[in-house]
Design an enzyme around this catalytic site. Structure first.
Site, short mmCIF file in Angstrom:
data_model
loop_
_atom_site.label_atom_id
_atom_site.label_comp_id
_atom_site.label_asym_id
_atom_site.label_seq_id
_atom_site.Cartn_x
_atom_site.Cartn_y
_atom_site.Cartn_z
N ARG B 129 0.79 -1.23 0.00
CA ARG B 129 0.00 0.00 0.00
C ARG B 129 0.83 1.28 0.00
O ARG B 129 0.27 2.37 -0.04
CB ARG B 129 -0.99 -0.01 1.16
CG ARG B 129 -2.04 -1.08 0.97
CD ARG B 129 -3.30 -0.88 1.76
NE ARG B 129 -4.32 -1.78 1.28
CZ ARG B 129 -4.37 -3.09 1.57
NH1 ARG B 129 -3.48 -3.62 2.35
NH2 ARG B 129 -5.32 -3.85 1.06
N THR B 173 1.43 -5.80 4.12
CA THR B 173 1.07 -5.01 2.94
C THR B 173 1.01 -3.52 3.30
O THR B 173 0.83 -2.68 2.44
CB THR B 173 -0.32 -5.42 2.43
OG1 THR B 173 -1.27 -5.24 3.48
CG2 THR B 173 -0.34 -6.87 1.98
N SER B 188 -0.66 -8.38 8.64
CA SER B 188 -1.86 -8.99 8.07
C SER B 188 -1.90 -10.47 8.44
O SER B 188 -0.88 -11.05 8.78
CB SER B 188 -1.85 -8.89 6.55
OG SER B 188 -1.58 -7.59 6.11
N GLU B 191 -6.97 -14.15 8.89
CA GLU B 191 -7.65 -15.34 8.35
C GLU B 191 -6.75 -16.57 8.40
O GLU B 191 -7.10 -17.63 7.90
CB GLU B 191 -8.07 -15.09 6.90
CG GLU B 191 -9.40 -14.36 6.78
CD GLU B 191 -9.37 -12.96 7.35
OE1 GLU B 191 -8.44 -12.22 7.03
OE2 GLU B 191 -10.28 -12.63 8.14
N TRP B 239 -3.52 -3.89 9.08
CA TRP B 239 -2.92 -3.71 7.75
C TRP B 239 -3.22 -2.39 7.07
O TRP B 239 -2.92 -2.22 5.89
CB TRP B 239 -3.29 -4.89 6.84
CG TRP B 239 -4.73 -5.31 6.84
CD1 TRP B 239 -5.31 -6.19 7.73
CD2 TRP B 239 -5.76 -4.93 5.95
NE1 TRP B 239 -6.64 -6.34 7.43
CE2 TRP B 239 -6.94 -5.59 6.34
CE3 TRP B 239 -5.81 -4.07 4.84
CZ2 TRP B 239 -8.16 -5.44 5.67
CZ3 TRP B 239 -7.02 -3.93 4.17
CH2 TRP B 239 -8.17 -4.60 4.58
N ASN B 257 -10.47 -8.21 12.39
CA ASN B 257 -11.44 -9.15 12.93
C ASN B 257 -10.79 -10.16 13.87
O ASN B 257 -9.59 -10.38 13.84
CB ASN B 257 -12.10 -9.89 11.76
CG ASN B 257 -11.08 -10.58 10.87
OD1 ASN B 257 -10.42 -9.92 10.07
ND2 ASN B 257 -10.92 -11.87 11.03
N ASP B 299 -16.36 -10.73 10.16
CA ASP B 299 -15.21 -10.10 9.51
C ASP B 299 -15.41 -8.58 9.39
O ASP B 299 -14.97 -7.98 8.43
CB ASP B 299 -14.94 -10.73 8.13
CG ASP B 299 -13.58 -10.32 7.57
OD1 ASP B 299 -12.70 -9.94 8.36
OD2 ASP B 299 -13.39 -10.38 6.33
N ASP B 301 -13.87 -6.22 10.31
CA ASP B 301 -12.56 -5.67 10.48
C ASP B 301 -12.62 -4.15 10.71
O ASP B 301 -13.35 -3.48 10.00
CB ASP B 301 -11.93 -5.91 9.10
CG ASP B 301 -10.50 -6.27 9.13
OD1 ASP B 301 -9.77 -5.50 9.70
OD2 ASP B 301 -10.15 -7.30 8.52
N ARG B 326 -16.53 -0.78 8.85
CA ARG B 326 -16.97 -1.87 8.00
C ARG B 326 -18.33 -2.44 8.46
O ARG B 326 -19.07 -2.98 7.67
CB ARG B 326 -15.89 -2.96 8.06
CG ARG B 326 -15.96 -3.94 6.94
CD ARG B 326 -14.56 -4.33 6.54
NE ARG B 326 -14.47 -5.76 6.29
CZ ARG B 326 -13.36 -6.39 5.96
NH1 ARG B 326 -12.22 -5.71 5.85
NH2 ARG B 326 -13.34 -7.67 5.73
#
Lengths: 113, 554
Positions: B129, B173, B188, B191, B239, B257, B299, B301, B326
């Site tokens: 990013r 990232t 990150s 998951e 992230w 999350n 999720d 997040d 979110r």
């Protein structure tokens, strides 16, 4: 022509090409259990690059719906060792897990009756 | 003469004067320094707003490309360019580049390598990013979880520090943040069963200064919000780059999350997942926390940008933090103490909560109650949320927040994952529920009510950053490749240019030698492309590049 290519690339790859050729008989349809395990594994560890149920816009990774359903060797080779941006999996997946995902992919995601 | 002498003295005192970014340079942001873009978010406040007006609602129709630069990369291009003294710095997952900002000529390119296995543990696109600049150095992260410093003049690597082993599911990232002389980075992998954290590094040496876990462990009283040793795989990724208030010496960083998604695998509030942490950048100490979504199944997040602004609330100038969360609610917090000022729904449909109570805690809907009992349910918004990573822009002139919002739900079925290092640790099977019409829209949101003044809908939702300017223009990109410009007051479309791939980048602007430039990365491959199965995108080729625009000479 293929023979000439074999001479150039050397013996081991040549043997691989020949064995790949002899493997074109399609595998028999998988059992529903194997298919189920394969689709679950696919959803967990492949779908974020290849799309849910293999439906992928196909711009950055391979559209697995178009993967030749009779080319087991190529599937095992690409999944185990990786290919370009496709990561290798052999150190984290058991062979029977790759087998299960293959069962899922080679049916095109259609559950066997 | 005296002026000349003074300049000479200053130059002698500040040896890096011309090619270094001091802490005070970084504090200016694009609002006080329109010639440069020194920060991720175009300022420590992450407002992504510029006072420039050469490109405005009347002239924007004359915007034309001035150069295009190939990234030689076919991944998702979400990197935000930085600009300093006529040099543009930009990253991909595979390289860092310095370009002549006016001509697009490459000054240097420094390649990044990572093991072939790394993408296995990256859920949502092979992405970087952006970079950070400080005192003549450029800092970035790598997919396999290294933090790297380079000489900004040559691209030569100065140090490389290892954050953590990617084989356990960790990746990077995020664009680093420089705050109070410390390099801050996130992580990150929520998951993949990680335990999230934020790190502090010494910019000169790469020495690791501190690590603050976003998942409280046994040594923290809030560790009680995790049963047994579930905290070890509790998620809480970080992230997206935090914001920074230099006066309060406080960094505001959002957290991801909980892991796994299935809330029955870790009953409790699961602090500090789906929260914002107020940190002292020198020590990493948590000053306060605010949790948006306790025991989150969906999720939702909360990593995305925490925008800082000074709002007039009830006649009182108030230092606030704004989050287009979110979970579908827009939050305004008092950033001095983390107290909720207001939280309002900003998306058309959400079914997971009945509302947010005065203390900021969501009131679970029946659907969420059932999910917490392990049942499968339909719920809105879906796992990509009401807004995903795409950074918003806040225009202090209009008082509106411009956000790429999403409008789709999901069928959610909890599952019980087993942890295997380096493989996914989802905890739910989901299928999307699509609306009949557009799946998203660029909304101009009133932060105090959550209501939209206007919306520019899009059938395929937008996943790029937003930029707004005092010229009354709002820029954002589409996954089908268009960079678009809208009127900030009414959402009327004013201009567009079709790039060669999908736009997931973060538009920025600066002015150099009297010309206002606008830059954005093009290159498809992020979360929606990978997870939606939206076959309309099959006609959008991959292929990353950077586009730079200016007004055509009249």
């Amino acid at each position: 022509m293929r023979f000439a290519a074999c001479l150039i690339v050397g013996f081991s790859l040549c043997a691989f090409l020949v064995s790949a050729r002899s493997q074109t008989t399609p595998d028999p349809p998988p059992s529903p259990q194997q298919f189920g395990k394969g689709s679950e594994l696919f959803a967990q560890i492949c779908s974020h690059c290849h799309g849910p149920h293999m439906v992928n816009p196909g711009t950055a990774s391979f559209d697995l719906r178009k993967f030749p359903h009779d080319d087991r060797q190529r599937f095992f080779n690409s999944v185990s060792n990786g290919k370009k941006a496709m990561p290798p999996w052999k150190d984290v997946l058991h062979p029977d897990e790759i087998e299960a995902v293959w069962a899922y992919v080679r049916t095109g995601g259609v559950e066997p009756q | 003469m005296r002026k000349l002498l003074l300049t000479a003295v200053i130059a002698a005192l500040v040896p890096f004067g011309l090619h270094a970014q001091t802490a005070s340079d970084l504090m200016k942001g694009s609002q006080k320094d329109t010639a440069n873009v020194l920060n991720y978010g175009m300022g420590y406040d992450l407002q992504r707003f510029s006072p420039l007006t050469q490109v405005n609602r009347d002239t924007v129709k004359h915007l034309v490309p001035v150069w295009n630069y190939s990234y030689d990369d076919n991944k998702s291009e979400e990197s935000q360019p930085l600009v300093y003294n006529g040099v543009l710095y930009v990253t991909t997952n595979a390289a860092t580049m310095a370009l002549n900002a006016k001509t697009g000529e490459q000054i240097w390119k420094s390649k990044i390598e990572y093991p072939d296995e790394t993408p296995r543990i990256v859920c949502c696109g092979i992405i970087n990013r952006g970079a950070a600049l400080y005192e003549g150095k450029i800092f970035r992260t790598t997919l396999d979880a290294f933090v790297v410093a380079m000489d900004a003049k040559t691209g030569k690597e100065l140090w490389r520090s290892h954050a953590i082993d990617f084989k356990d599911g960790y990746s990077m990232t995020v664009a680093p943040l420089i705050a109070d002389g410390v390099v801050l980075t996130g992580i990150s992998g929520a998951e993949y069963g990680i335990r999230g954290f934020i790190d502090g590094w010494d910019p000169d040496t790469g020495k690791h200064l501190w690590r603050t876990y976003t998942v409280a462990g046994p040594d923290d009283p809030n560790g009680k919000t995790w049963p047994g040793d579930t905290y070890q795989h509790g998620g809480g990724s970080t992230w997206i780059t935090g914001s920074f208030d230099p006066d309060l010496h406080t960094v505001y960083w959002g957290t991801g999350n909980a892991g796994s998604w299935n809330p029955t695998t870790h009953p409790g509030d699961n602090l500090y997942t789906c929260s914002v942490l107020a940190l002292d950048p020198k020590t990493g100490k948590i000053k306060w926390h605010f949790q948006f979504s306790p025991n989150d199944p969906y999720d939702y997040d909360s990593v995305a940008e925490m925008v800082l602004a000074d709002l007039n609330i009830g006649g009182k100038p108030t230092k606030v933090l704004m989050d287009t969360n979110r979970n579908g609610f827009f939050y305004v917090l008092d950033r001095t103490n983390g107290k909720l000022i207001t939280a309002n729904q900003y998306i058309t449909k959400q079914t997971w909560a009945k509302g947010i109570d005065e203390g900021g805690r969501p009131i679970a809907s029946e659907i969420t109650d059932k999910v917490r009992q392990g049942q499968e349910q339909d719920v809105w918004p879906g796992a990509m949320g009401g807004k995903n990573w795409s950074p918003v822009s806040y225009n202090p002139g209009t008082g509106l927040v411009y956000a790429n919002t999403l409008n789709f739900g999901m069928h959610y079925k909890p599952t019980t994952p087993e942890f295997r290092a380096g493989l996914t640790y989802w905890g739910a099977d989901i299928t999307w529920i699509w609306p009949d019409g557009p799946r998203g829209g660029l909304k101009a949101i009133d932060p105090m009510t959550g209501k939209a003044k206007w919306e520019a809908p899009s059938d395929i939702p937008r996943f790029s950053g937003v930029l707004s300017t005092a010229g009354g223009v709002v820029f954002s990109g589409k996954l089908t490749g268009e960079l678009e410009a809208f009127d900030a007051d009414n959402g009327k479309k004013l201009w567009q240019f079709k790039t060669g791939s999908g736009v997931e980048g973060q538009p920025v602007t600066w002015q150099q030698d009297g010309v206002q430039y606008i830059a954005v990365s093009s290159g498809i491959g992020g979360v929606y492309t990978l997870f939606s199965g939206d076959e309309r995108l099959s006609q959008v080729p991959a292929g990353g590049s950077l586009w730079v625009f200016a007004l055509a000479p009249q």
